[in-house]
Design an enzyme around this catalytic site. Structure first.
Site, PDB file in Angstrom:
ATOM      1  N   ASP A 181       0.851  -1.188   0.000  1.00  0.00           N
ATOM      2  CA  ASP A 181       0.000   0.000   0.000  1.00  0.00           C
ATOM      3  C   ASP A 181       0.890   1.243   0.000  1.00  0.00           C
ATOM      4  OD1 ASP A 181      -1.912   1.919   0.357  1.00  0.00           O
ATOM      5  OD2 ASP A 181      -2.307   1.437   2.469  1.00  0.00           O
ATOM      6  N   ASN A 225      -0.528   4.506  -0.346  1.00  0.00           N
ATOM      7  CA  ASN A 225      -1.199   5.749   0.072  1.00  0.00           C
ATOM      8  C   ASN A 225      -1.901   5.647   1.426  1.00  0.00           C
ATOM      9  OD1 ASN A 225      -3.435   4.233  -0.446  1.00  0.00           O
ATOM     10  ND2 ASN A 225      -4.367   5.642  -1.927  1.00  0.00           N
ATOM     11  N   ASP A 285      -4.314   3.702   2.524  1.00  0.00           N
ATOM     12  CA  ASP A 285      -5.750   3.393   2.680  1.00  0.00           C
ATOM     13  C   ASP A 285      -5.986   1.917   3.007  1.00  0.00           C
ATOM     14  OD1 ASP A 285      -5.259   2.098   0.317  1.00  0.00           O
ATOM     15  OD2 ASP A 285      -6.819   3.118  -0.835  1.00  0.00           O
ATOM     16  N   ASP A 289      -1.516  -0.958  -3.824  1.00  0.00           N
ATOM     17  CA  ASP A 289      -1.781  -0.102  -4.986  1.00  0.00           C
ATOM     18  C   ASP A 289      -0.521   0.080  -5.829  1.00  0.00           C
ATOM     19  OD1 ASP A 289      -0.197   1.766  -3.619  1.00  0.00           O
ATOM     20  OD2 ASP A 289      -1.945   2.638  -2.632  1.00  0.00           O
ATOM     21  N   ASP A 320      -3.443  -9.060 -16.902  1.00  0.00           N
ATOM     22  CA  ASP A 320      -4.373 -10.182 -16.893  1.00  0.00           C
ATOM     23  C   ASP A 320      -5.500  -9.843 -17.859  1.00  0.00           C
ATOM     24  OD1 ASP A 320      -5.616 -12.601 -15.797  1.00  0.00           O
ATOM     25  OD2 ASP A 320      -4.410 -12.168 -14.016  1.00  0.00           O
ATOM     26  N   ASP A 343      -6.875 -15.292 -18.560  1.00  0.00           N
ATOM     27  CA  ASP A 343      -7.638 -15.987 -17.524  1.00  0.00           C
ATOM     28  C   ASP A 343      -8.592 -17.025 -18.123  1.00  0.00           C
ATOM     29  OD1 ASP A 343      -8.408 -15.827 -14.577  1.00  0.00           O
ATOM     30  OD2 ASP A 343     -10.362 -15.586 -15.527  1.00  0.00           O
ATOM     31  N   GLU A 345      -4.101 -19.473 -19.147  1.00  0.00           N
ATOM     32  CA  GLU A 345      -4.461 -20.351 -18.047  1.00  0.00           C
ATOM     33  C   GLU A 345      -5.300 -21.493 -18.611  1.00  0.00           C
ATOM     34  OE1 GLU A 345      -6.401 -20.185 -13.594  1.00  0.00           O
ATOM     35  OE2 GLU A 345      -7.363 -19.067 -15.193  1.00  0.00           O
ATOM     36  N   HIS A 397      -1.948 -16.828  -6.909  1.00  0.00           N
ATOM     37  CA  HIS A 397      -2.992 -16.323  -6.013  1.00  0.00           C
ATOM     38  C   HIS A 397      -4.169 -17.280  -5.847  1.00  0.00           C
ATOM     39  CE1 HIS A 397      -4.301 -15.703 -10.050  1.00  0.00           C
ATOM     40  NE2 HIS A 397      -5.512 -15.385  -9.638  1.00  0.00           N
ATOM     41  N   ASP A 398      -4.128 -18.424  -6.542  1.00  0.00           N
ATOM     42  CA  ASP A 398      -5.265 -19.338  -6.498  1.00  0.00           C
ATOM     43  C   ASP A 398      -5.039 -20.573  -5.634  1.00  0.00           C
ATOM     44  OD1 ASP A 398      -7.027 -17.892  -8.061  1.00  0.00           O
ATOM     45  OD2 ASP A 398      -6.305 -18.759  -9.940  1.00  0.00           O
TER      46      ASP A 398
HETATM   47  C1  NOJ Z   1      -8.743 -17.846 -12.632  1.00  0.00           C
HETATM   48  C2  NOJ Z   1      -8.168 -16.779 -11.758  1.00  0.00           C
HETATM   49  O1  NOJ Z   1      -6.800 -17.011 -11.560  1.00  0.00           O
HETATM   50  C3  NOJ Z   1      -8.968 -16.776 -10.485  1.00  0.00           C
HETATM   51  O2  NOJ Z   1      -8.383 -15.997  -9.484  1.00  0.00           O
HETATM   52  C4  NOJ Z   1     -10.350 -16.326 -10.821  1.00  0.00           C
HETATM   53  O3  NOJ Z   1     -11.142 -16.397  -9.660  1.00  0.00           O
HETATM   54  C5  NOJ Z   1     -10.991 -17.202 -11.911  1.00  0.00           C
HETATM   55  N1  NOJ Z   1     -10.080 -17.481 -12.986  1.00  0.00           N
HETATM   56  C6  NOJ Z   1     -12.196 -16.524 -12.490  1.00  0.00           C
HETATM   57  O4  NOJ Z   1     -11.799 -15.385 -13.213  1.00  0.00           O
END
Ligand code: NOJ
Length: 551
Positions: free
Chosen positions: A22, A24, A26, A30, A99, A200, A254, A327-328
């Site tokens: 972050d 700023n 908040d 960012d 993305d 994605d 992906e 992140h998944d």
């Molecule tokens: C794959 C992305 O990596 C994930 O984070 C997202 O929730 C789903 N696709 C839907 O967009």
């Protein structure tokens, strides 16, 4: 996409913007925060950044529900901040990829609002169907996030398809006007100077004609009809021909459930590929069944099999995208490694994939060995998929079991703020963080690891620099040894100049390793090790080494 292949020499860093830094105050990560950290990213040896979505979004799926594709969300600093970061990255010789989320849009997108009102040309932008005569859903497909893949819309008096959250409506890619919209989005960002896209769930964009009921897959109904659907190659080729081929850019798709054989339909460099790389999921499945929520004991042999299958499957034909975290999925130290042996296991995980053939990606926080988050209260989870799982699956189990299912399965574990220091909020923000900071930040943080020559962070730096200095890693052949071992992952990489051998122990006990035939260990040079200069063939817990033979 134009045969330059610059991405093959690079190491990427993935930023999931909300939790990176972050700038700023908040409480939300960012682009100002990213700008401050560009030199840090560069110092890892990373020369490219993949940004998870930065666009305006209601945030139901943390940005993967986009309401405007041609802007940057105000909470991330807006377009000016983005241009500053883009220029800052380019000045440092780094590339930036965005993305591209076009399987679906947010239901807050203007297109959807007009489509539900049947305003032209938007009427057929989405996949709308009337209810069946008996009032039933248009088909029996499942959403990957919540329940069935259909939502009734009161305004239009029809169902729309959503393969993810209810607020993520699937676009109708069979409509040529929608494909033109996608191309305009691509041109918009490429003209601004971005260097490519991570696409994605792009393998879901073409659904089988007639949207038939799926009578086979009980838990993921429909996936065989919408994954790698009938027009996928054609649409990707259209994007390539009309847009990507005109820019010096790269594409990374992906691709859930993809195999190397299927991937080659899209990325075979010998036959005008429509994509550059694909994200496979197989290497994420060594401790679960298809989804992280169905947790199983970690199997090293499963992991090795997956790596080897992809290394061999693409050899001389296509290029691997290499990753252990994003992140998944929950954090790897807590999954394939060990929190007890955090230091050694995080380094071994790094070694296990950084010397493979392909382009490695490092996910924010991975480079300091960030691990899973174990909240006591299920209400603390933010993620839409996690919340649905909690409320709908295994509800008869004990409260403890239900909570543990989230600990091991939820992607929120990888979404806690990056731990920059042992100061307040782990140095992530001076405000109130939008999400919980992992309690271990006093021990696990960037600042303390900067100082420590032997830290995970500095090990990543060494490993990445070494990777880049070895021609065998960039060009050499791959061979695996001791395939049935449930302790060691041993592989060689070899080209005309050199031969390297990578040995990683995945055991929490000391274990004896035997050199494969044909490797003269007396002549080997130890060029990387996570446990110091040791020559005993007994490996310490999670010890890893890289040996070199010059030719
Ligand atoms: C794959 C992305 O990596 C994930 O984070 C997202 O929730 C789903 N696709 C839907 O967009």
């Amino acid at each position: 996409m134009n045969g330059k292949y610059w991405y093959k020499d690079m190491v990427f860093y993935q930023i999931w913007p909300r939790s990176f830094k972050d700038g700023n105050g908040d409480g939300m990560g960012d682009l100002l925060g990213v700008y401050e950290k560009l030199d840090y990213i560069k110092s890892l040896g990373c020369d490219s950044i993949w940004f998870s979505p930065l666009y305006p979004s209601p945030g139901i799926d943390c940005g993967y529900d986009i309401s405007d594709y041609m802007d940057i969300a105000a909470e991330f600093g807006g377009m000016d901040a983005f241009r500053k970061v883009l220029d800052g990255a380019h000045e440092r010789g780094m590339k930036v990829i965005m993305d591209l989320v076009v399987n679906h849009t947010s239901t807050e997108h203007e297109w959807f609002k007009k489509s539900r009102e049947r305003i032209e040309p938007y009427t057929d932008y989405y996949i709308w169907r009337p209810a069946k005569a008996n009032g039933k859903l248009p088909n029996n497909w499942d959403s990957l996030f919540e329940g069935k893949a259909w939502q009734w819309d009161e305004v239009r008096q029809e169902y729309y398809m959503h393969l993810f959250a209810v607020e993520q409506a699937d676009l109708n890619m069979d409509n040529p006007i929608v494909r033109e919209e996608v191309k305009n989005i691509l041109r918009f960002w490429l003209d601004m100077g971005v260097d490519g896209f991570r696409e994605d769930v792009i393998t879901f964009i073409s659904k089988k004609e007639g949207l038939p009921d799926d009578r086979i897959m009980p838990k993921a109904r429909g996936i065989r009809y919408f994954n790698h659907g009938p027009h996928l190659h054609e649409y990707l080729d259209e994007f390539r021909r009309d847009v990507f081929s005109k820019y010096d850019c790269m594409t990374l798709a992906e691709a859930p459930m993809v195999t190397p054989e299927v991937a080659l339909k899209y990325i075979d460099e010998r036959n005008e590929p429509v994509l550059d790389m694909m994200i496979q999921f197989k290497t994420q499945e060594a401790d679960c069944l298809f989804t992280d929520f169905v947790h199983m004991p970690f199997s090293l042999t499963k992991l090795k099999k997956a790596y080897t299958k992809w290394q061999n499957g693409l050899e001389d034909k296509g290029w691997n995208m290499l990753y252990i975290e994003n992140h998944d999925h929950p954090r790897m130290v807590s999954r394939y490694g060990s929190e007890k042996f955090r230091d050694a296991s995080a380094k071994t995980l790094a070694v296990s994939y950084l010397f493979l053939k392909g382009t490695p990606f490092i996910y924010q926080g991975q480079e300091i060995g960030m691990s899973n988050w174990y909240p006591e209260d299920p209400e603390m989870y933010e993620d839409v998929q996690t919340r649905w799982q909690y409320e709908n699956v295994g509800t008869k189990k004990s409260a403890k079991k239900r909570l543990q299912r989230l600990w091991y399965g939820s992607r929120d574990s990888a979404r806690t703020p990056v731990q920059w220091s042992d100061g307040e909020n782990a140095g992530f923000t001076t405000g109130t963080p939008w999400f919980y900071v992992n309690e271990n930040y006093k021990q696990v943080n960037v600042a303390s690891q900067q100082e420590d020559e032997n830290s995970i962070l500095n090990f990543y730096r060494k490993a990445v620099a070494l990777r880049k200095s070895l021609s065998a890693v960039r060009f050499g052949d791959y061979k695996e040894y001791g395939k049935s071992s449930s302790v060691f992952y041993t592989y060689s990489r070899e080209d005309v100049h050199q031969r390297i051998l990578v040995v990683c122990s995945f055991s929490d006990k000391a274990k004896k390793w035997t050199a494969p035939k044909g490797f003269d260990m007396d002549k080997a040079k130890l060029i990387l090790s996570n446990c110091g200069e040791r020559d005993s063939l007994e490996f310490l817990p999670y010890e890893s080494r890289v040996y070199l033979w010059d030719k």
